[in-house]
Motif scaffolding. Structure first.
Motif: not given
Length: 402
Positions: A144-165
């Protein structure tokens, strides 16, 4: 059906007791998903053993691609086109195995830009990679290459990390360069096409992301903490200064991916960080965008891993080019594309040819000019690519993937 394959002739790359790479001409025996034994003649099988004549070939661990986003071209080969994810990833899988890549960490960019790098595209990629696992030949993982300014995507990214994806996580900061390049009308149109919106819509997204700069540091800290908790390796992308690298090091981000300056490269090595650079850079004789030379970094012992980046064939050819240019031996170069990236990803079952390891193996002809010709790919014990089927004995019983 479990396969029993003996690979005879040729010479394979191995690690000695001190971790130094070298060559052996002993036979290899594969059972099911794994290497049953390397050397010796004590392999037990059920009478259905198959033989692969590797005479004249180099036998090498399968390639582990820690960062590759060439799959985007199967999804969107032209700016105004978009193809189904199942078709695109089936074709990507065929490209991977025919280039010797048995483990692929797909560089999934999740950005405020939207379109090909937006939420719907990210979800579609995650769903497709999960759905296809029983049908593909390479091991497909998500970087996952997360663009640091993508704050609208923060919740999704945290969820994917927690889900082991997520297998690997990178912090990207492309907003400043996009802002600068958007001054060119032609470049602005290209950005808008990739984002699947008009120019006005893209500029609105760009300025909205820019306005959230004060909250970026907190988001980075949250993401890094989530990755640390899950044991996910993290990288910072395009480091430019020592301060950049030190800032991420404090968060447990100990991989420097494509450092852009000598200062950042030296800082990474001084901190004991792992450095990833591009295999295309090696083949092209330097960076296509004015960055550091990967070959020079390897020569100086400052690069630990090479990645396909945007061109899958480069990962197979780069180690042979490094040997041709007397930068390092092939055995040393191969560690950059197999063992080292596997260790970064925590995949201790691959990257080395030894008993008990996952049977990801390549058979390669080293041609007169020193370049490689891939003869066969075995992924998780299955022969999934073979350019010279006459090397197989009892071929009718072999589990040959389509």
């Amino acid at each position: 059906m479990e396969t029993h394959i003996a690979i005879q002739g040729g010479k394979y790359l191995q690690q000695d007791q001190n971790g130094h790479p070298g060559w052996s001409e002993e036979s290899l025996y594969l059972h099911g998903l794994h290497i049953a034994s390397a050397g010796g003649n004590h392999f037990q099988h059920n009478g259905k053993q198959q033989f692969f004549d590797a005479t004249g070939l180099l036998i090498l661990p399968g390639l582990v691609d820690i960062h590759g986003d060439a799959f985007e071209r199967q999804l969107q080969p032209r700016p105004a086109t978009s193809f189904a994810y199942d078709i695109a990833f089936a074709d990507t899988d065929r490209q991977l195995i025919s280039n010797g890549i048995t483990t692929a960490c797909h560089g999934l960019t999740f950005s405020w830009e939207g379109g090909l790098r937006g939420r719907e595209a990210a979800l579609a990629t995650l769903e497709q990679v999960a759905a296809q696992k029983s049908r593909v030949h390479a091991d497909h993982l998500i970087h996952l290459r997360f663009e640091n300014h993508h704050l609208d995507g923060l919740h999704d990214a945290l969820n994917w990390i927690e889900s082991g994806l997520i297998a690997f996580f990178a912090f990207n900061e492309h907003l400043p360069s996009i802002l600068k390049k958007s001054a060119s009308p032609e470049k602005l149109v290209a950005y808008a096409e990739r984002a699947r919106c008009d120019v006005a819509g893209f500029l609105e997204r760009l300025h909205k992301a820019q306005s959230r700069s004060p909250k970026v540091a907190q988001a980075i800290s949250q993401l890094a903490a989530a990755c640390r908790q899950r044991g996910i390796a993290m990288a910072s992308h395009d480091d430019e200064t020592r301060m950049d690298r030190e800032r991420f090091q404090e968060l447990g981000v100990d991989v420097s991916e494509f450092p852009k300056t000598e200062e950042a490269l030296q800082a990474a090595k001084a901190l004991g960080n792992h450095v990833v650079m591009g295999a295309p850079n090696v083949l092209l004789g330097g960076s296509h965008c004015g960055g550091l030379s990967a070959s020079d970094a390897v020569r100086r012992g400052l690069c630990d891993t090479l990645a396909s980046d945007y061109y899958y064939p480069a990962l197979l050819h780069a180690p042979f080019r490094l040997e041709q240019e007397d930068i390092c031996s092939l055995a040393q170069a191969w560690q950059l594309v197999s063992l080292n990236p596997a260790r970064v990803l925590g995949l201790h079952d691959r990257g080395n040819i030894a008993a008990g390891q996952r049977a990801d193996i390549l058979m390669i002809e080293k041609q007169a000019d020193g370049s490689p010709r891939l003869i066969a790919t075995i992924a998780a014990g299955k022969l999934v690519f073979c350019a010279e089927p006459q090397r197989l004995q009892y071929q009718q019983s072999l589990e040959l993937a389509a």
